[in-house]
Design an enzyme around this catalytic site. Structure first.
Site, PDB file in Angstrom:
ATOM      1  N   ASN A   1       0.851  -1.186   0.000  1.00 37.80           N
ATOM      2  CA  ASN A   1       0.000   0.000   0.000  1.00 37.80           C
ATOM      3  C   ASN A   1       0.890   1.241   0.000  1.00 37.80           C
ATOM      4  O   ASN A   1       1.989   1.220   0.548  1.00 37.80           O
ATOM      5  CB  ASN A   1      -0.890   0.007   1.253  1.00 37.80           C
TER       6      ASN A   1
ATOM      7  N   HIS B   1       0.787   5.069   1.439  1.00 34.10           N
ATOM      8  CA  HIS B   1       0.051   5.830   2.454  1.00 34.10           C
ATOM      9  C   HIS B   1       0.618   7.241   2.519  1.00 34.10           C
ATOM     10  O   HIS B   1       1.839   7.418   2.525  1.00 34.10           O
ATOM     11  CB  HIS B   1       0.180   5.141   3.813  1.00 34.10           C
TER      12      HIS B   1
ATOM     13  N   SER C   1       4.622   6.795   2.416  1.00 31.16           N
ATOM     14  CA  SER C   1       5.264   5.533   2.770  1.00 31.16           C
ATOM     15  C   SER C   1       4.651   4.398   1.965  1.00 31.16           C
ATOM     16  O   SER C   1       3.441   4.372   1.746  1.00 31.16           O
ATOM     17  CB  SER C   1       5.037   5.212   4.260  1.00 31.16           C
TER      18      SER C   1
ATOM     19  N   ASP D   1      -2.252   0.170   8.354  1.00 34.95           N
ATOM     20  CA  ASP D   1      -1.029   0.916   8.034  1.00 34.95           C
ATOM     21  C   ASP D   1       0.134   0.522   8.943  1.00 34.95           C
ATOM     22  O   ASP D   1       0.972   1.350   9.289  1.00 34.95           O
ATOM     23  CB  ASP D   1      -1.282   2.434   8.108  1.00 34.95           C
TER      24      ASP D   1
END
Length: 190
Positions: A109, A111, A138, A147
């Site tokens: 992912n 973020h 990130s 996260d």
């Protein structure tokens, strides 16, 4: 020539990070090809862009169905497309622990904060409210913790005098578009 990893990308909106991944996959030395762009929003603008680029798409609204059924459909579409790894690119639904477990270590992912700071939403305003000098983005492995997975890469973005959440978001997004394809390529070369 070695075969490229088949990447699935999950989006919920315009798909600008998805577009940066698709563009990077065109490079002769890219370790991945985009096999599918999937969305929880059939009207997502990113789906139309992906189709225009010749990328296969899948859309399924989760409305009116149990989360497990919705995720089973997304999972089936990814597997039917031969997807080996997943990149979340503005996908705004939380994945269930079961889904994450099925793809353990194969989902990343991007973020919009310097994790572990500001997990979740409203990251830019939270950085401004805290008086931070730096914001950023990130890339991390997706785990069951929001996260919270291992960091694969980060990029700093200075917070400027007079910044608003919107002005900061624009600069962070530009950095995301540079960071995400590079880090995904490095991750998939391992």
């Amino acid at each position: 020539m070695t075969s490229r990893t088949k990447l699935g990308i999950l989006i919920s909106g315009r798909g600008s990070n998805m577009a940066s991944l698709v563009e990077a996959a065109r490079a002769a030395d890219s370790p991945y090809e985009v096999a599918l762009v999937a969305s929880d929003k059939p009207e997502a603008a990113g789906l139309a862009w992906a189709r225009e680029q010749g990328v296969a798409t899948f859309a399924q609204s989760p409305k009116g169905m149990p989360k497990a059924d919705y995720e089973a459909r997304i999972d089936a579409a990814l597997r039917d497309a031969g997807v080996e790894a997943i990149a979340l690119a503005g996908y705004m639904r939380l994945l269930s622990d079961d889904f994450v477990a099925r793809w353990r270590g194969r989902i990343v992912n991007i973020h919009p904060s310097l994790l572990p700071k500001y997990k979740g939403l409203d990251t830019h305003q939270r950085a401004l409210d805290a008086g931070d000098a730096l914001a950023g983005c990130s890339v991390h492995i997706v785990t069951e913790e929001l996260d919270g997975g291992a960091l694969l890469g980060q990029a700093d973005v200075p917070i400027l005098p007079g910044d608003t959440a919107d002005s900061l978001a624009v600069r962070v997004l530009a950095e995301e578009h540079r960071l995400y394809p590079r880090v995904v390529a490095e991750w998939l070369k391992q």
